[in-house]
Design a protein around this motif. Structure first.
Motif, PDB file in Angstrom:
ATOM      1  N   LYS A 118      69.361 -50.242  -9.831  1.00  0.00           N
ATOM      2  CA  LYS A 118      69.143 -50.992 -11.068  1.00  0.00           C
ATOM      3  C   LYS A 118      68.742 -50.096 -12.225  1.00  0.00           C
ATOM      4  O   LYS A 118      68.669 -50.546 -13.369  1.00  0.00           O
ATOM      5  CB  LYS A 118      68.091 -52.077 -10.842  1.00  0.00           C
ATOM      6  CG  LYS A 118      68.607 -53.231  -9.993  1.00  0.00           C
ATOM      7  CD  LYS A 118      67.668 -54.418 -10.013  1.00  0.00           C
ATOM      8  CE  LYS A 118      68.274 -55.600  -9.258  1.00  0.00           C
ATOM      9  NZ  LYS A 118      67.386 -56.783  -9.272  1.00  0.00           N
ATOM     10  N   ASP A 119      68.451 -48.817 -11.933  1.00  0.00           N
ATOM     11  CA  ASP A 119      68.169 -47.864 -13.001  1.00  0.00           C
ATOM     12  C   ASP A 119      69.441 -47.244 -13.546  1.00  0.00           C
ATOM     13  O   ASP A 119      69.394 -46.350 -14.393  1.00  0.00           O
ATOM     14  CB  ASP A 119      67.239 -46.759 -12.495  1.00  0.00           C
ATOM     15  CG  ASP A 119      67.834 -45.998 -11.307  1.00  0.00           C
ATOM     16  OD1 ASP A 119      68.819 -46.483 -10.711  1.00  0.00           O
ATOM     17  OD2 ASP A 119      67.309 -44.922 -10.977  1.00  0.00           O
ATOM     18  N   SER A 167      65.196 -51.029  -7.299  1.00  0.00           N
ATOM     19  CA  SER A 167      65.969 -51.590  -6.188  1.00  0.00           C
ATOM     20  C   SER A 167      67.314 -50.879  -6.083  1.00  0.00           C
ATOM     21  O   SER A 167      67.989 -50.664  -7.101  1.00  0.00           O
ATOM     22  CB  SER A 167      66.186 -53.090  -6.397  1.00  0.00           C
ATOM     23  OG  SER A 167      64.956 -53.781  -6.367  1.00  0.00           O
TER      24      SER A 167
END
Length: 659
Positions: free
Chosen positions: A452-453, A476
């Motif tokens: 998610k980054d 995540s």
């Protein structure tokens, strides 16, 4: 202390009155206090208090209170507290005494006592912002100390002396130069002593890194920028050729306040500074400059008004010494207290020191971040950067969480010294192996990681099947291992939010597409098809295989050993295979993705490489037929029968729901 001139931006008034140790007058002490000579004023008040009779209660209360104010200004918290207690003892009538007492205890780290006096002041002044913020600071102090930030703080003995050092500023290529102000001096003369403090004035010193990257002993600049007066709080332009700094001319015949000066470098030398044209009048104090990295703004401190105490302002840089109008940074930054020593890290990040925002005591360092709407959000930098003393004058090595700041912590004289700060790099990795069901490395295996980054990475496993990827904390991730001729396997991971080094280990075991895979640890009731409870984990693994590969169909096959008739074994095996299929269907797997096949004892197990390595009586490629098993010892026969009693799955299709 001479550094207090620079630190507090003292305005020097015309005409310093003469002082005789033999005849101390209250009016002289008051004048000394008024013009900022707090040390001399405090000593005068101390003598006046000792001479005042115990019956002169009002006089003693007045002198003790003013003595406390002076000692507090020069950071002698113990004497300030004692003086305030005497003022309280003689019933000094001003309600501000409770506030000053609270602040002194706060600076001394005696938070419970400070809370008592803050509450006493708030009973009469419930809207007082300094008291409200001070009370909040005392309440959060214990929490900050018990939950320190990851920063590591160390006193830098190489820079420090028996005198004072403050406002370090990194500059140069790869930040290999450190400028700072210090009241030590190579040459001492009568002109080197401040008329305000009686201490040596501050000059600029420079330390540089050697060829190994270690800091060398600092030397005093011999350039024209250093004078017999006070210089401090430097800020250097991105190209390294312009220095903005605070200058204070402690001259008895001068009415000049502290001011910002500009010096340019010619070769290796800094030239004599000239006054920055920030304000038009000659009575407004300016100091603590900080030039933005893009060179567009100069941030600084002034007593020009607005929110009380010293405020932080900025002005657009138009030319070398040409500025636009000054702009107060507003109430998110500035308070009724003092905001000082700004440090501009980038266009949206500002560091500064304040005794007005809630803190641990004295000046605390704060980080302010501007959001997309132009609103500043201020946070205390916490312990161990902040202490119950004064913490201020921060500088960083560019984007690295590494730099220096100044603090008077743990110095009974209140002298400032230079400390390093560094936030250790937090490294988070995930590593493991990609293997087949028998734990042999798979050639050409790939691990894909999506986070998610924004991470989206494909990693080719090494020949031994290993892989390793660096991740970020509190993110995540979804991972998938794949290889030609094998089913995919997925894994989900949420990294820990704590700032600590961490390594996660995840091994992938891929099932082949073109040959059966034995499912270990599926157990049935004796001579029955009923699944035993301890089979659940293995059955759930099959469900995961199907979910990870939604276009695959499987046949679940059950096998028995050599004992019993072929017909009976085939029927038992069929019922067992169907039990597995029924479990999978009940768990949500579509019925048309599954088939059950009972093989009985018709397909004895072929010895694999792993089986041969684990059992010296077996040879890779041999088949565990009844004839072969009967040639073994009883113990070996039991092992061979266990291999034959197995549940397997094999891929029957890879295009389910694709068309």
């Amino acid at each position: 202390m001479s550094m207090r001139i620079i630190r507090y931006i003292v305005i020097i008034a015309l005409g310093i009155l003469s002082f005789s140790c033999k005849t101390v007058k209250l009016s002289v002490a008051e004048e000394k206090q008024h013009i900022g000579e707090y040390y001399e004023a405090a000593e005068m008040y101390r003598k006046l208090y000792a001479k005042a009779k115990a019956t002169e209660r009002d006089k003693r209360a007045y002198i003790a209170y003013r003595m406390g104010l002076c000692y507090q200004k020069i950071n002698n918290v113990q004497r300030a507290t004692s003086a305030y207690l005497n003022a309280l003892r003689y019933n000094y009538p001003d309600s501000l005494l409770n506030l000053r007492m609270a602040q002194a205890y706060h600076q001394g780290g005696k938070y419970s006592e400070a809370i008592l006096y803050y509450n006493g002041f708030l009973e009469q002044n419930p809207e007082s912002t300094p008291a409200i913020n001070g009370l909040e600071g005392c309440r959060i102090a214990a929490e900050m100390k018990n939950n320190p930030t990851p920063y590591e703080v160390k006193k830098m003995d190489i820079f420090n002396s028996r005198h004072g050092e403050f406002s370090p500023m990194l500059a140069g290529e790869d930040y290999n130069k450190l400028y700072f102000a210090s009241s030590r001096a190579k040459k001492v003369s009568k002109d080197s002593v401040s008329n305000i403090t009686g201490q040596l004035t501050n000059n600029f010193f420079l330390s540089e890194k050697d060829e190994k990257g270690a800091w060398k002993k600092p030397v005093e600049l011999e350039d024209a920028i250093n004078t017999i007066y006070d210089e401090g709080a430097p800020s250097i332009s991105a190209d390294g050729n312009t220095m903005y700094y605070t200058y204070c001319e402690s001259d008895p015949v001068s009415s000049r306040p502290s001011e910002i000066r500009i010096s340019t470098r010619s070769g290796a030398s800094w030239g004599q500074g000239e006054r920055a044209n920030l304000v038009k009048d000659s009575v407004t104090s300016t100091g603590h400059p900080s030039v933005s990295p893009d060179g567009k703004y100069l941030y600084f401190v002034s007593d020009a008004g607005s929110y009380g105490g010293k405020d932080i302002f900025r002005a657009r840089l138009v030319g070398a010494n040409d500025f636009g109008g000054i702009e107060n940074l507003g109430p998110q930054i500035n308070t009724e207290g003092d905001e000082m020593f700004p440090y501009v890290r980038d266009s949206v990040t500002l560091y500064f020191a304040s005794n007005g925002h809630p803190g641990l005591g004295g000046l605390d360092l704060f980080k302010a971040t501007m959001d997309s709407l132009g609103v500043w959000h201020v946070e205390n930098m916490g312990s161990p950067i902040n202490s119950m003393g004064d913490d201020f004058g921060i500088t960083f090595e560019g984007e690295r969480e590494k730099g220096f700041f100044s603090s008077n912590r743990n110095d009974a004289r209140g002298y400032d010294h230079i400390y390093s700060l560094e936030r250790p790099t937090v490294t988070i990795f995930i590593e493991g192996y990609v293997s087949d069901a028998e734990e042999y490395a798979i050639e050409g295996a790939v691990v894909r990681i999506v986070g998610k980054d924004g991470l989206n990475e494909k990693v080719l496993a090494k020949p031994d099947g290993s892989y390793k990827v660096q991740l970020e904390r509190n993110i995540s991730y979804v991972m998938m291992a794949s290889a030609p001729g094998y089913l995919n396997q997925n894994f989900e991971l949420k990294t820990d939010p704590d700032e600590k080094n961490e390594t996660y280990y995840v091994d992938f075991y891929l099932s082949p597409i073109h040959k059966p895979t034995v499912v270990e640890n599926i157990f049935y009731a004796f001579d029955k098809a009923t699944l035993r409870p301890e089979s659940k984990d293995a059955l759930d693994d099959i469900i995961k295989v199907l979910n990870d590969n939604p276009n695959v169909t499987l046949e679940m096959g059950a096998h028995t050993d050599r004992k019993g008739s072929e017909k009976y074994n085939e029927g038992l095996a069929q019922r067992r295979a169907q039990s597995v299929v029924d479990y999978l269907i009940e768990a949500g797997i579509p019925k048309d993705r599954l088939a059950a096949k009972g093989y009985g004892k018709s397909e004895p197990k072929t010895v694999t490489k792993r089986m041969a390595e684990d059992n010296d009586f077996l040879t890779e490629g041999s088949v565990l037929t009844e004839e072969f098993v009967l040639t073994l010892t009883p113990e070996q026969q039991e092992i061979a029968d266990q291999y034959n009693r197995r549940t397997e799955f094999k891929v029957t299709g890879t295009t389910y729901n694709l068309y």
